[in-house]
Scaffold this active site. Structure first.
Site, PDB file in Angstrom:
ATOM      1  N   LYS A   1       1.146  -0.951   0.159  1.00 28.72           N
ATOM      2  CA  LYS A   1      -0.196   0.006  -0.155  1.00 28.72           C
ATOM      3  C   LYS A   1       0.602   1.438  -0.178  1.00 28.72           C
ATOM      4  CE  LYS A   1      -1.543   2.086   3.850  1.00 28.72           C
ATOM      5  NZ  LYS A   1      -1.332   3.437   4.248  1.00 28.72           N
ATOM      6  N   ASN A   2       1.891   1.222   0.491  1.00 27.83           N
ATOM      7  CA  ASN A   2       2.688   2.822   0.990  1.00 27.83           C
ATOM      8  C   ASN A   2       3.676   3.231  -0.277  1.00 27.83           C
ATOM      9  OD1 ASN A   2       1.180   2.843   3.217  1.00 27.83           O
ATOM     10  ND2 ASN A   2       3.047   2.458   4.285  1.00 27.83           N
TER      11      ASN A   2
ATOM     12  N   ARG B   1      -4.371  10.735   4.354  1.00 31.43           N
ATOM     13  CA  ARG B   1      -3.492  11.583   4.154  1.00 31.43           C
ATOM     14  C   ARG B   1      -2.980  12.016   2.798  1.00 31.43           C
ATOM     15  NH1 ARG B   1      -0.285  14.370   8.437  1.00 31.43           N
ATOM     16  NH2 ARG B   1       1.737  13.945   7.133  1.00 31.43           N
TER      17      ARG B   1
ATOM     18  N   CYS C   1      -5.037  13.596  12.495  1.00 32.34           N
ATOM     19  CA  CYS C   1      -4.935  12.180  12.238  1.00 32.34           C
ATOM     20  C   CYS C   1      -4.889  11.356  13.402  1.00 32.34           C
ATOM     21  CB  CYS C   1      -3.644  12.081  11.381  1.00 32.34           C
ATOM     22  SG  CYS C   1      -2.694  10.885  11.604  1.00 32.34           S
TER      23      CYS C   1
ATOM     24  N   ARG D   1       0.740  15.659  12.973  1.00 36.07           N
ATOM     25  CA  ARG D   1       1.806  15.132  11.761  1.00 36.07           C
ATOM     26  C   ARG D   1       1.938  15.975  10.561  1.00 36.07           C
ATOM     27  NH1 ARG D   1      -0.480   8.882   9.832  1.00 36.07           N
ATOM     28  NH2 ARG D   1       1.122   8.602   8.451  1.00 36.07           N
ATOM     29  N   PRO D   2       2.786  16.713  11.176  1.00 38.26           N
ATOM     30  CA  PRO D   2       2.352  18.014  10.504  1.00 38.26           C
ATOM     31  C   PRO D   2       3.411  17.500   8.781  1.00 38.26           C
ATOM     32  CG  PRO D   2       4.885  17.880  11.572  1.00 38.26           C
ATOM     33  CD  PRO D   2       3.558  16.260  11.966  1.00 38.26           C
ATOM     34  N   ILE D   3       3.357  18.898   7.781  1.00 42.25           N
ATOM     35  CA  ILE D   3       3.994  18.395   6.457  1.00 42.25           C
ATOM     36  C   ILE D   3       5.092  19.825   6.248  1.00 42.25           C
ATOM     37  CG2 ILE D   3       1.900  17.028   5.722  1.00 42.25           C
ATOM     38  CD1 ILE D   3       1.704  20.375   4.274  1.00 42.25           C
ATOM     39  N   ASP D   4       5.755  20.568   7.489  1.00 39.69           N
ATOM     40  CA  ASP D   4       6.514  21.534   6.807  1.00 39.69           C
ATOM     41  C   ASP D   4       7.957  20.875   6.402  1.00 39.69           C
ATOM     42  OD1 ASP D   4       7.203  19.802  10.343  1.00 39.69           O
ATOM     43  OD2 ASP D   4       8.312  20.895  10.679  1.00 39.69           O
ATOM     44  N   LEU D   5       8.021  19.616   6.791  1.00 41.85           N
ATOM     45  CA  LEU D   5       9.299  19.252   6.067  1.00 41.85           C
ATOM     46  C   LEU D   5       9.251  19.027   4.391  1.00 41.85           C
ATOM     47  CD1 LEU D   5      10.647  16.288   8.767  1.00 41.85           C
ATOM     48  CD2 LEU D   5      12.046  18.687   8.222  1.00 41.85           C
TER      49      LEU D   5
ATOM     50  N   ASP E   1       4.777   1.086  12.194  1.00 49.37           N
ATOM     51  CA  ASP E   1       3.968   0.468  11.617  1.00 49.37           C
ATOM     52  C   ASP E   1       4.135  -1.236  12.234  1.00 49.37           C
ATOM     53  OD1 ASP E   1       3.288   2.832  10.859  1.00 49.37           O
ATOM     54  OD2 ASP E   1       3.082   1.969   8.416  1.00 49.37           O
TER      55      ASP E   1
ATOM     56  N   ILE F   1       8.588   6.834  16.577  1.00 49.96           N
ATOM     57  CA  ILE F   1       7.790   7.466  15.712  1.00 49.96           C
ATOM     58  C   ILE F   1       6.607   8.921  15.799  1.00 49.96           C
ATOM     59  CG2 ILE F   1       7.611   7.270  13.304  1.00 49.96           C
ATOM     60  CD1 ILE F   1       9.861   6.848  13.526  1.00 49.96           C
TER      61      ILE F   1
ATOM     62  N   ARG G   1      -8.405   0.216   4.384  1.00 47.09           N
ATOM     63  CA  ARG G   1      -7.479   0.941   3.840  1.00 47.09           C
ATOM     64  C   ARG G   1      -6.354   0.067   3.828  1.00 47.09           C
ATOM     65  NH1 ARG G   1      -5.799   4.710   7.629  1.00 47.09           N
ATOM     66  NH2 ARG G   1      -4.275   4.878   5.732  1.00 47.09           N
TER      67      ARG G   1
HETATM   68  C1  UD1 Z   1       4.164   7.003   6.839  1.00 48.65           C
HETATM   69  C2  UD1 Z   1       3.676   6.407   5.862  1.00 48.65           C
HETATM   70  C3  UD1 Z   1       3.326   5.050   7.513  1.00 48.65           C
HETATM   71  C4  UD1 Z   1       4.128   4.954   8.739  1.00 48.65           C
HETATM   72  C5  UD1 Z   1       5.626   6.541   8.649  1.00 48.65           C
HETATM   73  C6  UD1 Z   1       6.902   6.157   9.296  1.00 48.65           C
HETATM   74  C7  UD1 Z   1       2.845   6.554   3.658  1.00 48.65           C
HETATM   75  C8  UD1 Z   1       1.377   6.634   3.035  1.00 48.65           C
HETATM   76  N1  UD1 Z   1       2.773   6.231   5.484  1.00 48.65           N
HETATM   77  O1  UD1 Z   1       4.356   7.956   6.425  1.00 48.65           O
HETATM   78  O2  UD1 Z   1       2.744   4.514   7.305  1.00 48.65           O
HETATM   79  O3  UD1 Z   1       3.763   4.864   9.805  1.00 48.65           O
HETATM   80  O4  UD1 Z   1       5.808   6.704   7.177  1.00 48.65           O
HETATM   81  O5  UD1 Z   1       6.966   4.829   8.945  1.00 48.65           O
HETATM   82  O6  UD1 Z   1       3.843   5.971   3.484  1.00 48.65           O
HETATM   83  N2  UD1 Z   1       6.822  14.626  10.131  1.00 48.65           N
HETATM   84  C9  UD1 Z   1       7.311  15.873  10.804  1.00 48.65           C
HETATM   85  N3  UD1 Z   1       6.966  17.126   9.332  1.00 48.65           N
HETATM   86  C10 UD1 Z   1       6.654  16.080   8.927  1.00 48.65           C
HETATM   87  C11 UD1 Z   1       6.930  15.445   8.114  1.00 48.65           C
HETATM   88  C12 UD1 Z   1       6.900  14.038   9.350  1.00 48.65           C
HETATM   89  O7  UD1 Z   1       7.746  16.235  11.910  1.00 48.65           O
HETATM   90  O8  UD1 Z   1       6.992  16.917   7.652  1.00 48.65           O
HETATM   91  C13 UD1 Z   1       7.528  13.703  11.457  1.00 48.65           C
HETATM   92  C14 UD1 Z   1       6.289  13.130  11.496  1.00 48.65           C
HETATM   93  O9  UD1 Z   1       5.479  13.724  12.959  1.00 48.65           O
HETATM   94  C15 UD1 Z   1       6.593  11.962  12.354  1.00 48.65           C
HETATM   95  C16 UD1 Z   1       7.691  11.431  11.924  1.00 48.65           C
HETATM   96  O10 UD1 Z   1       8.750  12.865  10.929  1.00 48.65           O
HETATM   97  O11 UD1 Z   1       6.814  12.122  13.721  1.00 48.65           O
HETATM   98  C17 UD1 Z   1       7.957  10.607  10.320  1.00 48.65           C
HETATM   99  O12 UD1 Z   1       6.799  10.634  10.001  1.00 48.65           O
HETATM  100  P1  UD1 Z   1       6.794  10.570   7.882  1.00 48.65           P
HETATM  101  O13 UD1 Z   1       7.735   9.513   8.112  1.00 48.65           O
HETATM  102  O14 UD1 Z   1       6.631  11.570   7.447  1.00 48.65           O
HETATM  103  O15 UD1 Z   1       5.530   9.683   7.926  1.00 48.65           O
HETATM  104  P2  UD1 Z   1       4.473   9.633   6.621  1.00 48.65           P
HETATM  105  O16 UD1 Z   1       5.726   9.411   5.567  1.00 48.65           O
HETATM  106  O17 UD1 Z   1       3.193  10.258   7.359  1.00 48.65           O
END
Ligand code: UD1
Length: 427
Positions: A22-23, A99, A123, A128-132, A313, A335, A405
């Site tokens: 899926k991912n 998401r 979520c 779960r921010p998207i700042d990065l 996961d 995580i 899902r």
């Molecule tokens: C993906 C997977 C999810 C898995 C996760 C960690 C998909 C669709 N989902 O989620 O199943 O549990 O990887 O292996 O592939 N973070 C920030 N800022 C950002 C992005 C992330 O601070 O912009 C933080 C998150 O809050 C979290 C950490 O980084 O603490 C890791 O998150 P991330 O690896 O980004 O997870 P996803 O890509 O959302």
């Protein structure tokens, strides 16, 4: 709403076919936005999230056809054609349900010079921010604005120049977005402390098949030389390592012996290592992974971490398994915050679990008993199914949309190995 009824106690034995990941699929599908030629993906899992993502792609003018495969087969093949992008807006209504929709930001921006994507919103497994995602695109020269719940990214005239970005935290999604944008940048981009998950390797492999130039695939430093255009490709989605790991836990908790056909043991390294330490026999070859739980299970401490560490996961499913292990196991979740929501439900089934912050202590073995349970996220729901397979009596799992899902025809796969499980319409 459907529910699952599980009558626990059957020892699982036989073969379970493992679906496409899926991912991985969720990051391979948006790659079709990067070329006007057709991209065919084989072995896509048939899941609600994948249907949702394909629906989102139609928003941008992407057509899809479904060649081959019968409805009764597992998996599907899809050809996506983004000959012309008709819109670069991902609306709230579609994004809020999934998401991963944020993964269209990088490719839309790279192909059309602009992208407007609704912020994904809350979520269940914590903030779960998207700042990065945004900072990486800014480092490549994008201009980012936020307004009315939307993020709008624009490239300078002539396209994104490209640049360098060091991720302060390893992020799977932000690495994926950055890679998908970098492949069409004017210059060379470098990503440091990039995620190394197998799904990212799968993404890089598809992009390379489309003509992208990426160095360092599978390492934490990716160097991407932008190209003027990408072409179409046909690509097979990697096997789902989390689905396979989940069924390994299901087999082990019943003292069973199961072959996970098509699973890739190499990608499942940390999960298989954990299972071995818990006392499960594991064998892996080119065509799949076999697990057998013939002796007593032993307590084992686990800490989640970015790949090659233990996948977050897998945490909930391994926790269910550890309720049947002799002794106390300490599980640390590094995580995500708030990813122990399965604990109160497992406790209702008789598990002895204590949590403090991001640490859980599981004491076992305890006799689990069937109960009515429901979970608030995908993997938590699976941990309840696993517990139900070992419990005395009947377990009812509600809110199946979480499981749908991420697990293709879950009850059918478990029935194949002898589980007493059925899906019923809600009353
Ligand atoms: C993906 C997977 C999810 C898995 C996760 C960690 C998909 C669709 N989902 O989620 O199943 O549990 O990887 O292996 O592939 N973070 C920030 N800022 C950002 C992005 C992330 O601070 O912009 C933080 C998150 O809050 C979290 C950490 O980084 O603490 C890791 O998150 P991330 O690896 O980004 O997870 P996803 O890509 O959302």
């Amino acid at each position: 709403m459907d529910k699952l009824i599980i009558r626990g106690g059957n020892r699982l034995s036989g073969t379970i076919p493992i679906s496409g990941a899926k991912n991985a699929a969720l990051t391979l599908i948006p790659c079709a936005l990067l070329t006007e030629e057709a991209v065919t993906l084989r072995n896509l899992p048939r899941l609600a999230d994948i249907d949702g993502f394909q629906h989102l792609m139609t928003q941008f003018g992407v057509s899809h056809t479904i060649p081959g495969k019968r409805p009764e087969d597992f998996g599907s093949n899809v050809t996506l054609s983004a000959t012309r992008i008709t819109s670069s807006v991902a609306p709230y209504d579609l994004v809020r349900k999934m998401r991963a929709s944020i993964l269209v930001l990088g490719p839309l921006l790279a192909r059309t010079g602009e992208a407007t994507v609704s912020l994904p919103g809350g979520c269940a497994i914590g903030n779960r921010p998207i700042d990065l995602h945004l900072k990486a695109l800014e480092a490549f020269g994008a201009h980012i604005e936020m307004a009315a719940g939307y993020v709008k990214a624009t490239a300078p005239d002539g396209g994104l120049p490209g640049g360098e970005f060091d991720f302060p935290v390893v992020s799977v999604g932000a690495t994926e977005n950055a890679v998908m944008a970098a492949v069409l940048c004017k210059g060379t981009s470098i990503l440091r402390n990039a995620a190394r998950e197998p799904e990212i390797v799968d993404l890089c492999n598809l992009l390379s098949a489309m003509g992208a130039e990426i160095e360092g695939v599978g390492t934490s430093e990716l160097t991407i030389h932008g190209v003027d255009r990408l072409h179409g490709a046909t690509y097979r989605v990697m096997p789902d390592r989390i689905e396979a790991g989940s069924y390994a836990c299901a087999a082990a908790i019943t003292g069973g012996e199961v072959r996970l056909e098509g699973a890739d043991g190499h990608d499942m390294g940390s999960t298989l290592h954990a299972l071995r330490n818990i006392g499960v026999e594991v064998e892996s070859d080119k065509k799949g992974v076999s697990v057998a739980a013939n002796g007593p299970l032993k307590a084992h401490n686990l800490t989640t971490a970015p790949f090659p560490g233990l996948a977050t996961d897998m945490q909930a499913q391994l926790m269910s398994l550890l309720t049947q292990a002799e002794g106390a196991s300490v599980l640390k979740e590094t995580i995500f915050e708030n990813r122990f929501m399965h604990v109160p439900e497992l406790a209702r089934m008789g598990a002895d679990i204590e949590t403090e912050g991001r640490t859980a202590i599981v004491r076992g073995p305890t006799q689990l008993t069937g109960a009515e349970v429901m979970a608030t996220d995908l993997r938590a729901s699976m941990s309840l199914v696993i517990a139900g397979l070992a419990a005395q009596g009947e377990t009812t799992v509600r809110r199946l949309y979480h499981l749908d899902r991420g697990y293709e025809r879950l009850e059918e796969k478990l029935q194949l190995v002898g589980a007493d499980i059925e899906r019923l319409g809600d009353d």
